[in-house]
Design a protein around this motif. Structure first.
Motif, short mmCIF file in Angstrom:
data_model
loop_
_atom_site.label_atom_id
_atom_site.label_comp_id
_atom_site.label_asym_id
_atom_site.label_seq_id
_atom_site.Cartn_x
_atom_site.Cartn_y
_atom_site.Cartn_z
N TYR A 163 0.73 -1.03 -0.01
CA TYR A 163 0.03 -0.25 0.10
C TYR A 163 0.87 1.19 -0.05
O TYR A 163 0.33 2.30 -0.40
N MET B 55 1.50 2.10 -3.46
CA MET B 55 0.15 2.37 -4.30
C MET B 55 -0.16 4.01 -3.95
O MET B 55 -0.63 4.71 -4.86
N ARG C 71 -9.15 0.62 -7.86
CA ARG C 71 -9.00 0.20 -6.35
C ARG C 71 -10.68 0.06 -5.78
O ARG C 71 -11.18 -0.82 -5.46
N GLN C 72 -11.30 1.19 -6.24
CA GLN C 72 -12.81 1.25 -5.52
C GLN C 72 -13.86 0.74 -6.43
O GLN C 72 -14.95 0.43 -6.09
N ASP D 84 -7.06 -5.03 -4.80
CA ASP D 84 -5.92 -4.04 -4.64
C ASP D 84 -4.76 -4.50 -5.34
O ASP D 84 -3.71 -3.74 -5.80
N THR E 252 -4.86 -3.47 -8.83
CA THR E 252 -4.51 -1.95 -8.87
C THR E 252 -3.22 -1.59 -8.67
O THR E 252 -2.60 -0.80 -9.48
#
Length: 456
Positions: free
Chosen positions: A370, A373, A396-397, A425, A428
């Motif tokens: 993360y 990211m 991601r969403q 994720d 992504t």
């Protein structure tokens, strides 16, 4: 060359990190604690179902935060530019647009949520104790939406004029009030989850009062007058056009959480919702250092890219990403090694803690990535590559998460729900990696071209 610009272009990355990222991390930790303390106290003094109820309610709170983003993000941007241009007329108009705009939509949201609390929570997957507790909590919280909206929105104006210390002091005061009042109302006054909601609303009122005291003190470029509390429709389109993307991100976060909760209700039940709610709270809080690093990285990237110091752009991204990845790696290790200890902050039922430990590990299994990211999103935003940044956020969403979350549980049941977010994720982050490698190739060509141009 201004002192600030000189620092961005010349200071070594370690000093820039301490100057720009660390204050951002500290400030955001205060905001994160503000959102987390209710869940911890309710988990310890009420029940695990209470944590699930608060997370259900938080999904609605995200809608109020979207309202804040719609008005405050755009106003913050306009304020910064108006200060630079010495545009007193625009400065005087911003307060009223933010105050009244947020107030109107927050009141509408209050009316909807208060009157339809039960069907909203039921739609999100709340059942039994979570539904009962959620209704009690969300009705009280909804009555405070207007102060919970205006307070943070005005605080963003304070940050927009560069008064970070004043803005964060107000946030810290509100947070401390909430931490003090939570155990008093929940335990001492024996008000349970309703006490947590009342404590939160009181702290939000204090937060708003702190903002108003600041604007009335004369320290702000915005001078409070009677005409400050008016809508100025001539600048409203500018405010909304900038704030729309921030609002959309908050709405997408709400949709993502709603899907997770509803799927977990269908495939797992109340116990799984309690564990998911706890894991989601931990993940949100653990994200804060990375977001703080992203905030510190953005001006460094932007200034150096604008100055055609492309090698320094690469250096800044690499340096900040290494630190962010180091932090996310340490946190990931704690999540993998100590899931029971962390879950016990929110859940007192040790049987549930033990049974939920592996699910907690699955949910946070790619947290180590993360850090990259967040810096990748920041990288493309700072370089003006908004399309790539938006694709990463949307990936991601929405783009990856929604189809995976709807398909995987059909084959893997509850396990598929737990894995849908980390798999989405991972895809992504893979996309972000491909974009970053391509952009580094462009930067390398620009470095060669700029060197050739200088040689001539």
């Amino acid at each position: 060359m201004s002192e600030n610009r000189k620092a961005l272009l010349e200071l070594n990355m370690g000093k820039l990190f301490m100057k720009l990222a660390v204050p951002g991390i500290i400030g955001m930790l205060a905001v994160g604690l503000y959102n987390m303390v209710d869940a911890i106290f309710v988990g310890q003094f009420v029940s695990g179902a209470g944590v699930g109820a608060i997370t259900m309610a938080y999904n609605v709170v995200l809608v109020n935060q979207a309202i804040i983003s719609l008005f405050a993000t755009g106003a913050m941007s306009l304020l910064s530019r108006a200060i630079g241009e010495k545009d007193e007329e625009t400065i005087d108009k911003l307060f009223g647009n933010v105050f009244i705009g947020v107030a109107i939509l927050s009141v509408i949201l209050t009316l909807v949520v208060y009157n339809f609390a039960t069907p909203i929570l039921h739609f999100l997957g709340a059942r039994d104790d979570i539904l009962v507790l959620g209704e009690k909590y969300i009705k009280i919280i909804s009555l405070g939406f207007i102060v919970a909206g205006i307070g943070p929105a005005l605080n963003m104006l304070i940050r927009g004029e560069g008064k970070m210390k004043s803005a964060m002091t107000i946030v810290f005061v509100g947070m401390i009030i909430n931490i003090i009042l939570d155990p008093i109302f929940i335990k001492v006054f024996d008000m349970g989850i309703e006490g947590a909601a009342i404590a939160t609303v009181i702290s939000q009122i204090i937060y708003l009062i702190g903002d108003l005291i600041y604007f009335k003190s004369g320290r702000s470029v915005i001078k409070l007058k009677r005409k400050s509390f008016r809508l100025s429709m001539d600048i409203m389109p500018k405010i909304l056009s900038v704030g729309f993307s921030g609002m959309l991100m908050q709405f997408m976060s709400a949709i993502q959480l709603a899907i997770l909760l509803r799927l977990m209700s269908s495939y797992g039940g109340n116990d799984s919702i309690i564990v998911l709610s706890s894991a989601q709270r931990i993940m949100m809080f653990a994200f804060i250092p990375m977001w703080g690093i992203g905030q510190g990285l953005q001006p460094v990237l932007g200034a150096n890219y604008g100055a055609k110091q492309y090698a320094r752009v690469k250096e800044a991204f690499s340096s900040f990403t290494k630190i962010a990845t180091g932090i996310s790696g340490v946190l990931w290790l704690l999540f993998m090694l100590l899931p029971k200890f962390i879950l016990s902050w929110f859940i007192t039922d040790q049987a549930l803690v033990s049974s939920g430990a592996n699910s907690f590990r699955m949910f946070l299994s790619v947290f180590v990535l993360y850090g990259f990211m967040i810096t990748a999103i920041t990288f493309f935003q700072a370089l003006g590559k908004a399309g790539k940044a938006a694709l990463i956020v949307m990936g991601r969403q929405v783009l990856f998460f929604i189809p995976i979350s709807l398909i995987l549980p059909l084959f893997m049941k509850e396990t598929g729900v737990w894995l849908s977010l980390p798999i989405g994720d991972f895809l992504t982050i893979s996309l972000a990696g491909i974009f970053t490698i391509g952009e580094f190739g462009i930067l390398n060509r620009q470095i060669k071209g700029y060197k050739t141009e200088l040689a001539k």
